[in-house]
Design a protein around this motif. Sequence first.
Motif, PDB file in Angstrom:
ATOM      1  N   VAL A 102       2.186  -7.064  25.991  1.00  0.00           N
ATOM      2  CA  VAL A 102       3.515  -6.488  25.840  1.00  0.00           C
ATOM      3  C   VAL A 102       3.412  -5.151  25.116  1.00  0.00           C
ATOM      4  N   THR A 103       4.040  -4.103  25.676  1.00  0.00           N
ATOM      5  CA  THR A 103       4.026  -2.786  25.062  1.00  0.00           C
ATOM      6  C   THR A 103       4.724  -2.829  23.707  1.00  0.00           C
ATOM      7  N   GLY A 104       4.084  -2.266  22.694  1.00  0.00           N
ATOM      8  CA  GLY A 104       4.678  -2.245  21.367  1.00  0.00           C
ATOM      9  C   GLY A 104       4.455  -3.517  20.571  1.00  0.00           C
ATOM     10  N   ALA A 105       3.691  -4.463  21.119  1.00  0.00           N
ATOM     11  CA  ALA A 105       3.423  -5.709  20.397  1.00  0.00           C
ATOM     12  C   ALA A 105       2.596  -5.435  19.160  1.00  0.00           C
ATOM     13  N   THR A 106       2.963  -6.076  18.071  1.00  0.00           N
ATOM     14  CA  THR A 106       2.214  -5.918  16.828  1.00  0.00           C
ATOM     15  C   THR A 106       0.902  -6.681  16.885  1.00  0.00           C
ATOM     16  N   GLY A 107       0.914  -7.799  17.595  1.00  0.00           N
ATOM     17  CA  GLY A 107      -0.294  -8.595  17.711  1.00  0.00           C
ATOM     18  C   GLY A 107      -0.284  -9.404  18.988  1.00  0.00           C
ATOM     19  N   TRP A 108      -1.430  -9.941  19.352  1.00  0.00           N
ATOM     20  CA  TRP A 108      -1.507 -10.795  20.530  1.00  0.00           C
ATOM     21  C   TRP A 108      -2.634 -11.797  20.351  1.00  0.00           C
ATOM     22  N   ALA A 109      -2.549 -12.891  21.108  1.00  0.00           N
ATOM     23  CA  ALA A 109      -3.546 -13.948  21.003  1.00  0.00           C
ATOM     24  C   ALA A 109      -3.902 -14.458  22.387  1.00  0.00           C
ATOM     25  N   TRP A 110      -5.122 -14.960  22.520  1.00  0.00           N
ATOM     26  CA  TRP A 110      -5.634 -15.445  23.808  1.00  0.00           C
ATOM     27  C   TRP A 110      -6.353 -16.771  23.604  1.00  0.00           C
ATOM     28  N   VAL A 111      -6.125 -17.690  24.534  1.00  0.00           N
ATOM     29  CA  VAL A 111      -6.818 -18.982  24.539  1.00  0.00           C
ATOM     30  C   VAL A 111      -7.451 -19.178  25.902  1.00  0.00           C
ATOM     31  N   ASP A 112      -8.701 -19.600  25.926  1.00  0.00           N
ATOM     32  CA  ASP A 112      -9.379 -19.851  27.194  1.00  0.00           C
ATOM     33  C   ASP A 112      -8.929 -21.213  27.712  1.00  0.00           C
ATOM     34  N   VAL A 113      -7.820 -21.205  28.439  1.00  0.00           N
ATOM     35  CA  VAL A 113      -7.230 -22.441  28.940  1.00  0.00           C
ATOM     36  C   VAL A 113      -8.168 -23.160  29.903  1.00  0.00           C
ATOM     37  N   ALA A 114      -8.956 -22.404  30.658  1.00  0.00           N
ATOM     38  CA  ALA A 114      -9.880 -23.016  31.620  1.00  0.00           C
ATOM     39  C   ALA A 114     -10.870 -23.935  30.919  1.00  0.00           C
ATOM     40  N   VAL A 115     -11.372 -23.496  29.772  1.00  0.00           N
ATOM     41  CA  VAL A 115     -12.322 -24.319  29.016  1.00  0.00           C
ATOM     42  C   VAL A 115     -11.634 -25.570  28.490  1.00  0.00           C
ATOM     43  N   LEU A 116     -10.398 -25.431  28.022  1.00  0.00           N
ATOM     44  CA  LEU A 116      -9.647 -26.590  27.530  1.00  0.00           C
ATOM     45  C   LEU A 116      -9.417 -27.608  28.645  1.00  0.00           C
ATOM     46  N   ARG A 117      -9.106 -27.112  29.849  1.00  0.00           N
ATOM     47  CA  ARG A 117      -8.885 -28.013  30.973  1.00  0.00           C
ATOM     48  C   ARG A 117     -10.163 -28.746  31.360  1.00  0.00           C
ATOM     49  N   GLN A 118     -11.289 -28.029  31.322  1.00  0.00           N
ATOM     50  CA  GLN A 118     -12.561 -28.659  31.642  1.00  0.00           C
ATOM     51  C   GLN A 118     -12.900 -29.749  30.632  1.00  0.00           C
ATOM     52  N   ALA A 119     -12.638 -29.473  29.355  1.00  0.00           N
ATOM     53  CA  ALA A 119     -12.909 -30.451  28.301  1.00  0.00           C
ATOM     54  C   ALA A 119     -12.023 -31.679  28.477  1.00  0.00           C
ATOM     55  N   ARG A 120     -10.763 -31.440  28.857  1.00  0.00           N
ATOM     56  CA  ARG A 120      -9.838 -32.554  29.060  1.00  0.00           C
ATOM     57  C   ARG A 120     -10.267 -33.410  30.241  1.00  0.00           C
ATOM     58  N   ALA A 121     -10.755 -32.757  31.300  1.00  0.00           N
ATOM     59  CA  ALA A 121     -11.216 -33.488  32.484  1.00  0.00           C
ATOM     60  C   ALA A 121     -12.438 -34.341  32.152  1.00  0.00           C
ATOM     61  N   ARG A 122     -13.342 -33.796  31.328  1.00  0.00           N
ATOM     62  CA  ARG A 122     -14.532 -34.569  30.937  1.00  0.00           C
ATOM     63  C   ARG A 122     -14.151 -35.789  30.120  1.00  0.00           C
ATOM     64  N   ARG A 123     -13.152 -35.638  29.241  1.00  0.00           N
ATOM     65  CA  ARG A 123     -12.725 -36.749  28.413  1.00  0.00           C
ATOM     66  C   ARG A 123     -12.111 -37.860  29.288  1.00  0.00           C
ATOM     67  N   ARG A 124     -11.361 -37.460  30.308  1.00  0.00           N
ATOM     68  CA  ARG A 124     -10.748 -38.454  31.208  1.00  0.00           C
ATOM     69  C   ARG A 124     -11.819 -39.224  31.981  1.00  0.00           C
TER      70      ARG A 124
END
Length: 250
Positions: free
Chosen positions: A225-247
């Motif tokens: 977003v233009t003018g954003a003071t900060g931003w954050a990123w999460v690697d959702v693909a890795v989280l999904r892979q971890a969740r699939a392995r747990r299942r």
Amino acid sequence: MVFSMTRHAFRFSSRLLMAAAVMCGIGSLASGDDRQAAELLPPSTLFYAEVASPAAILDTILTHPLRTRVEDLEDYRKATSTKEYLGFQGILLYVESRLGMSWRAAVEALTANGVAVGVDPVTEGVAIIFHARDAETLDRLVSEAMQLAREDAKRKSQPDPYESSEYRGFTVQRTKQGLFATVGDRLLIVNKPELGQSIIDRLLDQGTDSLATQPRFQAAQTPQVTGATGWAWVDVAVLRQARARRRQTV
């Protein structure tokens, strides 16, 4: 997945930031090095967040009209007149006199060029990278903070809270909570030595793989977003892979 925060929507606690710096460790990057913190973190980093101007956020909090309303409350006046609060204020004034600046000026100097946080599941490490205003101010802040901690330990008949070592020419101080070192105008706070070493390796060995070379991270940087003071990123693909392995193991 990207999260963007505008100046008015994002709230950051300077006290929490300073507490994190004391509880963890400190490291830094050479002055004049304009690389992003993402270029120093490993490609396995799962979570990344950065704030370009913490000073602007701090200014918003301290000058917000709501602050005046809160200070006018009877409960607030009672809380700020207690023996404990006045004692804290006395300690704060002493620390400020040793640093040669107010706590607000110290936070602004420490975070003048931004702050970034990274979480790496491979090393189980957390890193907080501060880009200070300049190397001289940074060195003074860190040196005084260390001296104050040593004096406090001596008064309590406790051992030196720091243990010095060296990694690739960097002087590293070890504490009970982590490691720290200072070089130039950047600070790194880490809780795991392996993560700190990997960041130093990237500092010295330019061109190595990093979070910044990770395709999913590169794609996420575009829609900020233009003018954003900060931003954050999460690697959702890795989280999904971890969740699939747990299942699969259930």
